[in-house]
Scaffold this motif. Structure first.
Motif, PDB file in Angstrom:
ATOM      1  N   ARG A   1      11.836 -46.396  22.020  1.00  0.00           N
ATOM      2  CA  ARG A   1      12.222 -47.251  20.846  1.00  0.00           C
ATOM      3  C   ARG A   1      13.267 -46.511  19.978  1.00  0.00           C
ATOM      4  O   ARG A   1      14.414 -47.248  19.501  1.00  0.00           O
ATOM      5  CB  ARG A   1      11.099 -47.751  20.086  1.00  0.00           C
TER       6      ARG A   1
ATOM      7  N   ARG B   1      15.475 -44.205  20.775  1.00  0.00           N
ATOM      8  CA  ARG B   1      16.704 -44.336  21.510  1.00  0.00           C
ATOM      9  C   ARG B   1      17.296 -45.678  21.373  1.00  0.00           C
ATOM     10  O   ARG B   1      18.654 -45.752  21.101  1.00  0.00           O
ATOM     11  CB  ARG B   1      16.596 -43.910  23.052  1.00  0.00           C
ATOM     12  N   ILE B   2      16.583 -46.805  21.327  1.00  0.00           N
ATOM     13  CA  ILE B   2      17.384 -48.237  21.108  1.00  0.00           C
ATOM     14  C   ILE B   2      17.966 -48.277  19.817  1.00  0.00           C
ATOM     15  O   ILE B   2      19.059 -48.714  19.750  1.00  0.00           O
ATOM     16  CB  ILE B   2      16.230 -49.285  21.632  1.00  0.00           C
ATOM     17  N   GLU B   3      16.920 -47.942  18.815  1.00  0.00           N
ATOM     18  CA  GLU B   3      17.281 -48.156  17.356  1.00  0.00           C
ATOM     19  C   GLU B   3      18.724 -47.112  17.093  1.00  0.00           C
ATOM     20  O   GLU B   3      19.582 -47.621  16.323  1.00  0.00           O
ATOM     21  CB  GLU B   3      16.046 -47.788  16.523  1.00  0.00           C
TER      22      GLU B   3
END
Length: 417
Positions: free
Chosen positions: A3, A5-7
């Protein structure tokens, strides 16, 4: 992919998009951002650099067709309202990072398919709702039946009127004030207080909140000239719509916008519209209109309580009521001496000392009564209420100034405290 990394990837995208560029993608060292503007928002697809750019653009095109199918408005609020529907639709297009070979119609069909568990849940919920409605109907019928039974028993209760009258008479004997409901007879008419006939009625009203220690209306374009009395300890504050500088410099109550009519209240509204308020904080006991001194003393099996009032010469006080709390008593206290009238409220265990008028002839007065032995703290706090025709602040309405020509309309200023 975590998460965090995605943010981080989503947070970096606004910094990479430049203004005025016509590209539909932007690349970094590790990923490729494929995006398409949708009014004030962006539809963004994040892939690795090894993916086929043509397939990515085709996936983005399909996703862009799904957005208006589920969102009523293409803004942040509209997207948030249908966020779950969009997620389910996007999940039918991209599964485990790979594009599915589907169309817009197929995606809508898959999302609208019902599940057995959902149907079962809805059936259980509806059965509970139906059961609750049946219970409400039974309760309503029981209430109606009880009302009918009460109406039948009303003839039996009429014989109790004589006992009720005896009970009221006993309350009157104890000093209670009984207000009887008297219906007007045929031919009688109620007397209604006449409404104010003057176009302008100005009301100056004060409420004094004093705590002492135990030891010690028309649609007119006008302005109002007042006199504040000149007491430096009294701080005046105007309504937010009034011109504060005009009042501070010239003692004139006028609106900030002179084109608006002067605020008024309805004819039957005794309070009117509050335009000017004042406050004063002082520890000077001489500023209090009325002071009370109370001396309880226990002697043998009785408690003697001496009370005296002392009123200042500021103004006359009308309808003064001094309420003294008492211990719980079976009988009224024995009043030995009093300047005025008294009444014992047995329900609240309070002795009320009444003086109709306090003027220069009776600026001070006293009362003495006797009760059973009691602690001195029982007789406190003592409360006082009164009315007066003069104002504490000495505020006066000096003049009414018309703003749009013509003479000043008639007015009837009223003062009370």
């Amino acid at each position: 992919m975590t998460r965090i990394r995605i943010e981080g990837l989503l947070a970096a995208f606004p910094k990479l998009v430049g203004t005025g560029k016509q590209h539909t993608y932007v690349e970094t060292e590790n990923v490729r951002y494929v995006y398409q503007p949708i009014e004030a928002l962006y539809l963004l697809l994040v892939t690795n650099k090894q993916s086929n750019i043509l397939e990515d653009l085709e996936t983005l095109r399909l996703l862009s067709k799904l957005v208006p199918e589920y969102c009523y408005t293409l803004d942040e609020e509209g997207i948030c309202k249908t966020a779950f529907e969009l997620i389910f639709a996007f999940d039918e297009v991209v599964c485990l990072g790979h594009k599915e070979n589907v169309t817009v119609a197929q995606v809508k069909q898959y999302c609208e398919m019902e599940s057995h568990e959902e149907k079962l849940h809805k059936l259980v919920l509806q059965s509970k709702i139906n059961e609750t409605k049946d219970i409400m109907k039974r309760k309503a019928s029981e209430i109606d039946k009880s009302k009918i039974d009460k109406n039948r028993g009303l003839g039996m209760q009429l014989g109790k009127s004589q006992k009720t009258n005896q009970f009221l008479e006993s309350l009157k004997a104890e000093g209670e004030l009984i207000v009887e409901d008297v219906q007007p007879r045929a031919g009688q008419s109620r007397v209604v207080a006449p409404a104010p006939t003057d176009p302008i009625t100005l009301t100056a009203e004060e409420k004094l909140n004093v705590t002492l220690k135990r030891d010690g209306g028309i649609n007119a374009h006008i302005q109002v000239q007042v006199e504040t009395g000149g007491n430096p300890g009294i701080l005046f504050k105007t309504h937010p719509n009034m011109n504060k500088e005009l009042f501070a410099n010239e003692n004139i109550l006028g609106l900030k916008d002179p084109n608006r009519p002067f605020p008024t209240g309805s004819a039957g509204d005794a309070a009117g519209v509050g335009l000017l308020k004042w406050r004063m904080q002082s520890a000077d006991e001489s500023m209090v209109p009325l002071t009370i001194n109370c001396w309880p003393s226990v002697s043998a099996n009785e408690t003697y309580v001496s009370i005296e009032y002392e009123a200042s010469a500021m103004f006359d006080l009308r309808n003064v009521v001094i309420s003294v709390p008492l211990p719980a008593l079976r009988e009224a206290p024995n009043v030995n001496q009093i300047d005025g009238e008294w009444r014992y409220d047995s329900r609240n265990s309070v002795l009320e000392w009444s003086i109709v008028l306090i003027d220069n002839s009776n600026r001070s007065g006293s009362m003495e009564f006797v009760v059973l032995p009691a602690d001195s703290s029982v007789f406190f706090p003592i409360s006082v209420r009164f009315s007066a025709t003069s104002l504490y602040s000495d505020l006066k309405v000096a003049n009414i100034i018309p703003l749009k020509g013509g003479g000043a309309p008639p007015s009837s200023p009223r003062e009370r405290i």
